[in-house]
Enzyme design. Structure first.
Site, PDB file in Angstrom:
ATOM      1  N   CYS A   1      60.567  12.711 -13.307  1.00 58.39           N
ATOM      2  CA  CYS A   1      60.827  12.284 -11.807  1.00 58.39           C
ATOM      3  C   CYS A   1      62.040  12.736 -11.315  1.00 58.39           C
ATOM      4  O   CYS A   1      63.124  12.222 -11.718  1.00 58.39           O
ATOM      5  CB  CYS A   1      60.702  10.918 -11.474  1.00 58.39           C
ATOM      6  SG  CYS A   1      61.010  10.229 -10.193  1.00 58.39           S
TER       7      CYS A   1
ATOM      8  N   GLU B   1      44.821 -11.971 -18.790  1.00 57.69           N
ATOM      9  CA  GLU B   1      45.076 -11.274 -17.286  1.00 57.69           C
ATOM     10  C   GLU B   1      43.992 -10.414 -17.237  1.00 57.69           C
ATOM     11  O   GLU B   1      43.382  -9.590 -17.902  1.00 57.69           O
ATOM     12  CB  GLU B   1      46.546 -10.278 -17.518  1.00 57.69           C
ATOM     13  CG  GLU B   1      46.746  -9.366 -16.586  1.00 57.69           C
ATOM     14  CD  GLU B   1      46.991 -10.070 -15.202  1.00 57.69           C
ATOM     15  OE1 GLU B   1      47.724 -11.153 -15.045  1.00 57.69           O
ATOM     16  OE2 GLU B   1      46.190  -9.814 -14.273  1.00 57.69           O
TER      17      GLU B   1
ATOM     18  N   CYS C   1      63.309  12.500  -8.140  1.00 51.71           N
ATOM     19  CA  CYS C   1      64.125  11.612  -7.203  1.00 51.71           C
ATOM     20  C   CYS C   1      64.758  10.335  -7.833  1.00 51.71           C
ATOM     21  O   CYS C   1      65.636  10.175  -7.590  1.00 51.71           O
ATOM     22  CB  CYS C   1      62.997  10.837  -6.300  1.00 51.71           C
ATOM     23  SG  CYS C   1      62.138  12.090  -5.598  1.00 51.71           S
TER      24      CYS C   1
ATOM     25  N   VAL D   1      39.079 -14.920 -16.078  1.00 52.03           N
ATOM     26  CA  VAL D   1      38.612 -15.919 -16.552  1.00 52.03           C
ATOM     27  C   VAL D   1      37.548 -16.351 -15.440  1.00 52.03           C
ATOM     28  O   VAL D   1      37.956 -16.609 -14.292  1.00 52.03           O
ATOM     29  CB  VAL D   1      39.898 -17.039 -16.708  1.00 52.03           C
ATOM     30  CG1 VAL D   1      39.161 -18.656 -17.066  1.00 52.03           C
ATOM     31  CG2 VAL D   1      40.820 -16.551 -17.879  1.00 52.03           C
TER      32      VAL D   1
ATOM     33  N   CYS E   1      60.181  10.743  -2.979  1.00 47.92           N
ATOM     34  CA  CYS E   1      58.954  11.501  -2.601  1.00 47.92           C
ATOM     35  C   CYS E   1      57.640  10.746  -3.058  1.00 47.92           C
ATOM     36  O   CYS E   1      56.467  11.261  -2.924  1.00 47.92           O
ATOM     37  CB  CYS E   1      58.890  12.782  -3.331  1.00 47.92           C
ATOM     38  SG  CYS E   1      58.227  12.938  -4.994  1.00 47.92           S
TER      39      CYS E   1
ATOM     40  N   ARG F   1      51.579 -14.761  -1.400  1.00 47.08           N
ATOM     41  CA  ARG F   1      52.403 -15.726  -2.022  1.00 47.08           C
ATOM     42  C   ARG F   1      51.636 -16.999  -2.307  1.00 47.08           C
ATOM     43  O   ARG F   1      50.704 -17.348  -1.370  1.00 47.08           O
ATOM     44  CB  ARG F   1      53.768 -16.108  -1.470  1.00 47.08           C
ATOM     45  CG  ARG F   1      54.657 -15.103  -1.539  1.00 47.08           C
ATOM     46  CD  ARG F   1      55.706 -14.960  -0.457  1.00 47.08           C
ATOM     47  NE  ARG F   1      55.049 -14.663   0.790  1.00 47.08           N
ATOM     48  CZ  ARG F   1      55.762 -14.489   2.128  1.00 47.08           C
ATOM     49  NH1 ARG F   1      57.075 -15.190   2.263  1.00 47.08           N
ATOM     50  NH2 ARG F   1      55.327 -13.768   3.234  1.00 47.08           N
TER      51      ARG F   1
ATOM     52  N   SER G   1      58.106 -18.497  -3.498  1.00 47.00           N
ATOM     53  CA  SER G   1      59.773 -18.405  -3.332  1.00 47.00           C
ATOM     54  C   SER G   1      60.200 -19.900  -3.634  1.00 47.00           C
ATOM     55  O   SER G   1      59.521 -20.850  -3.047  1.00 47.00           O
ATOM     56  CB  SER G   1      59.990 -17.861  -2.228  1.00 47.00           C
ATOM     57  OG  SER G   1      61.542 -17.942  -2.101  1.00 47.00           O
TER      58      SER G   1
ATOM     59  N   ILE H   1      53.158 -21.584  -7.653  1.00 51.84           N
ATOM     60  CA  ILE H   1      54.847 -20.718  -7.709  1.00 51.84           C
ATOM     61  C   ILE H   1      54.965 -19.610  -6.692  1.00 51.84           C
ATOM     62  O   ILE H   1      54.594 -18.414  -6.766  1.00 51.84           O
ATOM     63  CB  ILE H   1      54.745 -20.299  -9.349  1.00 51.84           C
ATOM     64  CG1 ILE H   1      54.402 -21.253 -10.067  1.00 51.84           C
ATOM     65  CG2 ILE H   1      56.114 -19.525  -9.383  1.00 51.84           C
ATOM     66  CD1 ILE H   1      55.286 -22.359 -10.267  1.00 51.84           C
TER      67      ILE H   1
ATOM     68  N   HIS I   1      67.673 -16.668  -6.281  1.00 55.55           N
ATOM     69  CA  HIS I   1      68.105 -17.561  -5.215  1.00 55.55           C
ATOM     70  C   HIS I   1      69.062 -18.519  -5.852  1.00 55.55           C
ATOM     71  O   HIS I   1      69.179 -19.153  -6.946  1.00 55.55           O
ATOM     72  CB  HIS I   1      66.845 -18.378  -4.517  1.00 55.55           C
ATOM     73  CG  HIS I   1      66.048 -17.555  -3.574  1.00 55.55           C
ATOM     74  ND1 HIS I   1      66.240 -17.169  -2.567  1.00 55.55           N
ATOM     75  CD2 HIS I   1      64.973 -16.917  -4.280  1.00 55.55           C
ATOM     76  CE1 HIS I   1      65.133 -16.545  -1.945  1.00 55.55           C
ATOM     77  NE2 HIS I   1      64.461 -16.268  -2.924  1.00 55.55           N
TER      78      HIS I   1
END
Lengths: 499, 434
Positions: free
Chosen positions: A415, A32, A417, A173, A452, A326, A353, A351, A50
């Protein structure tokens, strides 16, 4: 090290392949370029599982959408992530669009989607009181669902890592080529049936693997085209969204789609699995594969469009806006499998939707195909379950009291919130494939995800990251790379770093 | 045990409320603070200018807080830090409040009290709420977060800074970051007037040659990893960017000082009525919310400019809360809800956006009532009148009124003494007749 399989890309697609590969005996890695999993398309999408009525019957999208949707309940249980079938509605606003609604219904039936129904205005507004008064009818798909794409990706990655998959982060890569295995004399035993290995030239040196899985998202055409004469082309397609405060939770219970019409595909209004309301996306084709900037026009446009189907959306409660890119392949379908001229280079490309839905099913298929090709046996020590992050504030009082007695960090709210404790944040950092940045923490345990937007908690989270990672606060980043949070120590502290 | 009073928040409002409640006779008082020390946001406000009204001297934020902390500890008032309140509820029949809190040392704890003072303060509006287009890189901070990083953590957030919004914290940070060696390029303000105090414009921008760009806003944020620059555009009267006025500022940091929002998630769950204008609870002259025995003061009620006024308001709320607690404690059965009738809603015209309190019950008035409000735009040469059933009982000349400066009116107790049957209280801002 020579891997049996190297996966390029640690989005939901790549980690799905890795997780299912880890059910076989072998050495696998995920390469990655960014510092964490879930940093590309996987982090900025509609977060929908979906139902499967949208794709052209017979397409790979249709096939893997349905398979993925069917896999999610069990997968969510195994990986201890939240998933809910909240149901989807495709709302029709004008009677003259009825043929399109029927077409969608019939496509769904052809794709094997269960329990589809066309419902009228009364029932529609009974289900969703905030649907526009002008709505005429809707396609009701009870099997539509919502999931947290961050947690799904993180959980698959953690589970893959627990089963021995290596993650090579910050590793881009640059080139791919097939080399005769003889060039690595000490490992002749690993020569494939073709007598070739993949040499993967990365920013951190060469990686060798018997097979390569291309799950590089918006970059997937680049890698494909390096090895195959049968070119593919990804057109990056930007989608902008706005996210509303959890105080709006329940404004809609189901995912509300607009019936694709003359003005394009329309925008959706959906609850998220964590109780926010999500509105989006726009769809703009662009050249830059990494241009995830929001635009004034895009955001205004989607707010206006969303109002057509859902009335009175409380946009004053918007807490953030974002954009994702996308990977739209010009052919319109997923590209899955080996190109004829590049054996053991396995595409999971284009890849878009319903990619989040389909990824586990594609991953399972890809892993099985690779394993068969390489003759990998099943991994007897594979454990497909993973423990989720503890959410103390959702526990029963006695349970919580006991947890805090054992580990007081779970009583310290960092946190406010989102109600995230120090215990959760430390857990998110300490795990295999753990968080290394503010955004990494945010995606795993939601510190900084709330109203926040990390104003209060970021200094404390930076301290915790610094302690856990053993690096100075000055090196803590928002999202890896050159995204350091602070520029310098202030003059009076010019000596050594606080930590 | 049932506390007389639990104060939610140990910042300036909470400290003053607890102290005043003690003076008014409450002895079992508990202050719950989520941070590791008392003082709230004052701890990071190391500039001076605090306390001119309260202590008649100029103090820094931490000094001002310490005065109150010393008073609190001197009175032996109990407090807990690192303690986050998760829930407040009030029993409909007994009016006893239950406060659920969590901390690392005490775990999950449930406290009971006759009265509660809400003093949770406010938070800063974030970039997300503004929908500023562009990327989402590192280097975008709310002014208060930057202030914490500089003044408490000892870090400089960036070297070339643009500030959006002219709220007081942003102005203070313009000066602070300049003193720490950063270059502050500009402060852009959407409105045609500043959102902060005049004295801060002068002392924090003008004195350092930092331009204040009124009727300007940030229309794009650039930089994929760290901010590389922002685009600032002029806006028209409709506050929309004017095409062609875009100007690029190369910078690594964008500070946001675009408004403060009272933090009322707990109040909302408790069921207090919230004003859509202030974002805080609707209160009566005793700072009691719509939930009997729950009081509110300070920035959780409405955002103030000066901490001295927060303290003053909170002291009043604390004293009223103490009185409520004493009354409820003495009463064997359910309290007399008649007594809690909040009275007349204050109406207004000619400029004010809201008033605090929103209601006054003349029968409950004991002592002077301060009515605070803000106007919605800059107004010049005005007379502020208070009308009781149409009769002017107070009139005050104001040369300039601005949204950035809170106004106040002091209504003496005597005004109400002869007016128990009052039907209407109206605040009218009129142009001065020439």
């Amino acid at each position: 090290m020579i891997y049996d399989a190297a996966v390029i890309g640690a989005g939901i697609m790549g980690v799905s392949v890795a997780r299912f590969l880890s059910a076989y005996s072998g050495k696998f890695c995920v390469i990655e370029k960014n510092e964490d999993v879930c940093t590309g398309t996987s982090k900025a999408n509609s977060a929908i599982v979906h139902a499967g009525f949208d794709a052209e019957p017979g397409s790979l999208k249709a096939k893997y959408n349905l398979l993925g949707s069917l896999m999610y309940p069990q997968l969510a249980e195994e990986l201890d992530i939240p998933f809910r079938r909240n149901g989807s509605l495709v709302v029709m606003m004008h009677e003259e669009d009825r043929p399109k609604l029927m077409e969608l219904y019939e496509r769904g039936i052809a794709n094997g989607v269960e329990d589809l129904e066309i419902i009228g205005r009364e029932r529609l507004r009974g289900l969703e009181p905030h649907i526009s008064e002008n709505a005429v009818a809707a396609l009701w798909a009870p099997t539509g669902g919502i999931v947290c794409p961050f947690l799904a990706t993180v959980a698959l990655a953690e589970n893959a890592a627990d089963n021995g998959v290596d993650f090579l982060f910050g590793t881009e890569v640059n080139a791919l080529c097939r080399v005769k295995s003889a060039v690595i004399p000490e490992r002749k035993d690993l020569a494939t049936e073709h007598g070739y290995l993949w040499e993967i030239d990365t920013s951190k040196g060469a990686v060798y693997a018997r097979s390569v899985i291309n799950a590089a998202g918006v970059m997937s055409d680049i890698y494909h085209n390096l090895v195959s004469a049968r070119k593919i082309r990804i057109i990056p397609r930007k989608g902008e969204y706005v996210l509303l405060d959890r105080i709006t939770g329940g404004y809609v219970e189901r995912t509300i789609f607009q019936l694709p019409g003359k003005l394009g595909k329309g925008v959706l209004v959906s609850p998220t699995i964590h109780g926010n309301t999500l509105v989006g996306p726009t769809a703009e084709e662009q050249y830059d594969r990494e241009a995830v900037n929001t635009t004034f026009d895009g955001i205004s446009d989607l707010m206006e469009k969303a109002g057509d189907t859902v009335s009175g959306i409380p946009f004053r409660e918007v807490i953030t806006s974002f954009a994702g890119v996308r990977a739209h392949e010009v052919g319109g379908d997923f590209i899955i499998g080996e190109p004829e001229d590049a054996p053991l280079f396995y595409d999971c490309a284009g890849i878009e939707s319903p990619g989040l839905t389909a990824a586990p099913a594609i991953g399972k298929q890809a892993a099985a195909d690779i394993a068969e090709k390489l003759g990998l046996k099943t991994n007897p020590s594979f454990n497909g379950t993973r423990k989720g992050f503890i959410n103390p504030l959702e526990m029963a009082p006695e349970e919580l009291a006991e947890l805090i007695r054992k580990n007081p960090d779970y009583g310290k709210i960092v946190c406010r919130c989102e109600g995230v404790t120090e215990g959760e944040i430390r857990d998110a950092i300490r795990r295999k494939v753990g968080a290394k940045s503010l955004d990494g923490v945010k995606r795993r345990v939601r510190a900084g995800m709330g109203r926040c937007q990390s104003g209060f908690c970021s200094p404390r989270v930076m301290d915790i990251l610094s302690e856990e990672l053993g690096i100075p606060v000055s090196e803590i980043t928002k999202k890896g790379g050159y995204s350091r949070i602070i520029a310098d120590k202030i003059k009076c502290c010019s000596g050594e770093d606080k930590r | 045990m049932i506390y007389d009073l639990i104060v939610i928040g140990g910042g300036p409002a909470g400290l003053a409320a607890a102290s005043a409640a003690h003076d008014a006779g409450s002895r079992e008082i508990l202050v719950l603070e989520r941070d590791e020390r008392l003082g709230g946001i004052l701890n990071q406000c190391i500039h001076n200018g605090f306390g001119l009204h309260t202590f008649k001297e100029e103090l820094t934020g931490p000094e001002y807080a310490q005065r109150y902390i010393d008073i609190l500890t001197g009175k032996g008032i109990e407090y807990k830090t690192d303690t986050m309140v998760l829930d407040i509820s009030s029993d409909k029949d007994t009016l006893i409040k239950t406060v659920t809190a969590v901390s690392g040392s005490d775990g999950l704890t449930v406290y009971s009290a006759y009265a509660v003072v809400l003093a949770m303060g406010c938070r800063e509006r974030s970039r997300g709420a503004l929908n500023i287009p562009g990327y989402r890189p590192a280097g975008i901070f709310s002014a208060g977060t930057a202030q914490r990083l500089v003044n408490i953590e000892g870090y400089l957030p960036g070297r070339r800074v643009v500030i959006l919004g002219s709220g007081d914290i942003g102005l203070i940070m313009a000066r602070r970051m300049t003193l720490e060696g950063a270059k502050v390029l500009a402060c852009a303000e959407l409105m045609p007037y500043s959102g902060g105090l005049k004295r801060n414009i002068v002392q924090c921008l003008d004195d350092f040659g930092i331009p204040l760009l009124l009727s300007h806003t940030v229309t794009e944020i650039r930089g994929k990893e760290r901010v590389t620059g922002v685009v600032i555009s002029e806006v028209g009267e409709d506050r929309k960017p004017i095409p062609g006025t875009e100007r690029f500022y190369e910078c690594d940091t964008l500070l946001l000082s675009v408004g403060l929002l009272p933090e009322n998630e707990l109040s909302k769950e408790l069921g207090t009525e919230i004003s859509p204008v202030t974002g805080g609870p609707v209160v009566s002259e005793s700072f009691e919310t719509s939930v009997p025995g729950v009081f509110a003061a300070g920035n959780v009620l409405h955002v103030h400019d000066l901490v001295d006024f927060v303290s003053e308001e909170a002291a009043a709320a604390g004293a009223h809360a103490a009185a409520f607690a004493a009354e409820l404690k003495d009463r064997a059965g359910a309290p007399d809800t008649e007594l809690r009738d909040r009275g007349i809603e204050i109406t207004f015209d000619g400029g004010p956006r809201y008033t605090v309190p929103q209601f006054i019950n003349p029968a409950h008035v004991s002592g002077p009532v301060k009515v605070r409000f803000r106007v919605g735009s800059v107004l010049k040469n005005r007379v502020v009148k208070v009308l009781f059933d149409g009769n002017c009982v107070l009139s005050k000349k104001r040369n300039v009124m601005a949204p950035g400066e809170m106004e106040e009116l002091l209504l003496k107790e005597e005004l109400f003494a002869g007016n128990r049957g009052l039907k209407e209280i109206r605040i009218s801002v009129e142009e001065e007749s020439v």
